[in-house]
Design a protein around this motif. Structure first.
Motif, mmCIF file in Angstrom:
data_model
loop_
_atom_site.group_PDB
_atom_site.id
_atom_site.type_symbol
_atom_site.label_atom_id
_atom_site.label_comp_id
_atom_site.label_asym_id
_atom_site.label_seq_id
_atom_site.Cartn_x
_atom_site.Cartn_y
_atom_site.Cartn_z
ATOM 1 N N GLY A 46 0.759 -1.239 0.000
ATOM 2 C CA GLY A 46 0.000 0.000 0.000
ATOM 3 C C GLY A 46 0.785 1.282 0.000
ATOM 4 O O GLY A 46 0.289 2.309 -0.474
ATOM 5 N N LYS A 47 1.973 1.275 0.521
ATOM 6 C CA LYS A 47 2.690 2.547 0.633
ATOM 7 C C LYS A 47 4.195 2.317 0.639
ATOM 8 O O LYS A 47 4.665 1.198 0.750
ATOM 9 C CB LYS A 47 2.277 3.276 1.905
ATOM 10 N N GLY A 48 4.927 3.394 0.536
ATOM 11 C CA GLY A 48 6.375 3.325 0.584
ATOM 12 C C GLY A 48 6.984 3.093 -0.787
ATOM 13 O O GLY A 48 6.286 2.855 -1.768
ATOM 14 N N VAL A 49 8.277 3.180 -0.821
ATOM 15 C CA VAL A 49 9.014 2.977 -2.060
ATOM 16 C C VAL A 49 9.676 1.604 -1.976
ATOM 17 O O VAL A 49 10.532 1.368 -1.119
ATOM 18 C CB VAL A 49 10.081 4.079 -2.247
ATOM 19 N N HIS A 50 9.238 0.715 -2.843
ATOM 20 C CA HIS A 50 9.770 -0.643 -2.867
ATOM 21 C C HIS A 50 10.044 -1.041 -4.308
ATOM 22 O O HIS A 50 9.433 -0.520 -5.234
ATOM 23 C CB HIS A 50 8.777 -1.631 -2.249
ATOM 24 N N HIS A 51 10.941 -1.989 -4.474
ATOM 25 C CA HIS A 51 11.193 -2.537 -5.801
ATOM 26 C C HIS A 51 9.957 -3.283 -6.280
ATOM 27 O O HIS A 51 9.195 -3.836 -5.478
ATOM 28 C CB HIS A 51 12.390 -3.491 -5.781
ATOM 29 N N GLU A 104 9.557 -6.789 -4.997
ATOM 30 C CA GLU A 104 9.075 -6.896 -3.623
ATOM 31 C C GLU A 104 7.564 -6.699 -3.559
ATOM 32 O O GLU A 104 6.868 -7.410 -2.830
ATOM 33 C CB GLU A 104 9.784 -5.870 -2.742
ATOM 34 N N VAL A 105 7.058 -5.754 -4.326
ATOM 35 C CA VAL A 105 5.610 -5.516 -4.345
ATOM 36 C C VAL A 105 4.894 -6.722 -4.943
ATOM 37 O O VAL A 105 3.858 -7.159 -4.419
ATOM 38 C CB VAL A 105 5.286 -4.221 -5.124
ATOM 39 N N ASN A 106 5.437 -7.294 -6.012
ATOM 40 C CA ASN A 106 4.824 -8.484 -6.608
ATOM 41 C C ASN A 106 4.814 -9.646 -5.622
ATOM 42 O O ASN A 106 3.830 -10.375 -5.517
ATOM 43 C CB ASN A 106 5.563 -8.892 -7.881
ATOM 44 N N VAL A 110 -3.282 -12.424 -13.285
ATOM 45 C CA VAL A 110 -3.465 -11.027 -12.898
ATOM 46 C C VAL A 110 -2.124 -10.312 -12.717
ATOM 47 O O VAL A 110 -1.945 -9.183 -13.177
ATOM 48 C CB VAL A 110 -4.314 -10.932 -11.606
ATOM 49 N N LEU A 111 -1.180 -10.963 -12.058
ATOM 50 C CA LEU A 111 0.110 -10.322 -11.784
ATOM 51 C C LEU A 111 1.094 -10.437 -12.939
ATOM 52 O O LEU A 111 2.107 -9.745 -12.971
ATOM 53 C CB LEU A 111 0.745 -10.911 -10.521
ATOM 54 N N GLY A 112 0.813 -11.341 -13.874
ATOM 55 C CA GLY A 112 1.713 -11.508 -15.010
ATOM 56 C C GLY A 112 3.030 -12.146 -14.630
ATOM 57 O O GLY A 112 4.089 -11.770 -15.140
#
Length: 147
Positions: A21-26, A29-31, A51-53
């Motif tokens: 939901g927030k912050g700066v991530h690679h 990492e978000v996937n 959905v995520l590919g």
């Protein structure tokens, strides 16, 4: 396709939601956070992949990393050792000092070939190449040719 259930602890679930939901991530990492959240909710693997590919290997590795090592191993990349430095800072300082010194007799400024030859003599490192000297000097912020 058989799917192994995955249940996140409340603390891990909060961390995954924070990464999503927030912050700066690679993006990796978000996937991975998305994968863990979807697996926690019981969403089928095929739907997560569509959905995520991502491929099924990425999904399986994320799940396995969480089961084996917890959230830290599943979300974030493990630090890699990298290649050790070939030349220490003393050699770089000697080459930089040489480049900032006066040019050879009869020259207005240093050329890379002359710097390479002088650096080999001065540092006693016969493996110093012209390209290595150029890269060392590129790292510095000095500009001895500018007036």
């Amino acid at each position: 396709m058989r799917q192994t259930e995955l249940k996140l602890s409340p603390q891990d679930r909060a961390t995954v939601e924070a990464v999503r939901g927030k912050g700066v991530h690679h993006s990796r990492e978000v996937n991975r956070a998305h994968v863990l959240a979807c697996l926690d909710k019981g969403i089928p693997e095929a739907q997560i992949q569509a959905v995520l590919g991502i491929g099924r290997t990425a999904l399986w590795r994320t799940r396995a990393a969480y089961v084996q090592g917890g959230l830290d191993l599943a979300l974030w990349d493990v630090a890699r050792a990298g290649r050790p430095r070939q030349y220490d800072t003393d050699v770089e300082a000697q080459v930089t000092a040489l480049a900032c010194s006066g040019p050879p007799e009869g020259r207005a400024r240093w050329t890379l070939v002359e710097l390479e030859q002088a650096a080999r003599r001065e540092t006693g490192r016969p493996d110093l190449s012209r390209e290595t000297v150029r890269r060392m000097l590129k790292k510095t912020t000095s500009s001895p040719g500018a007036d």
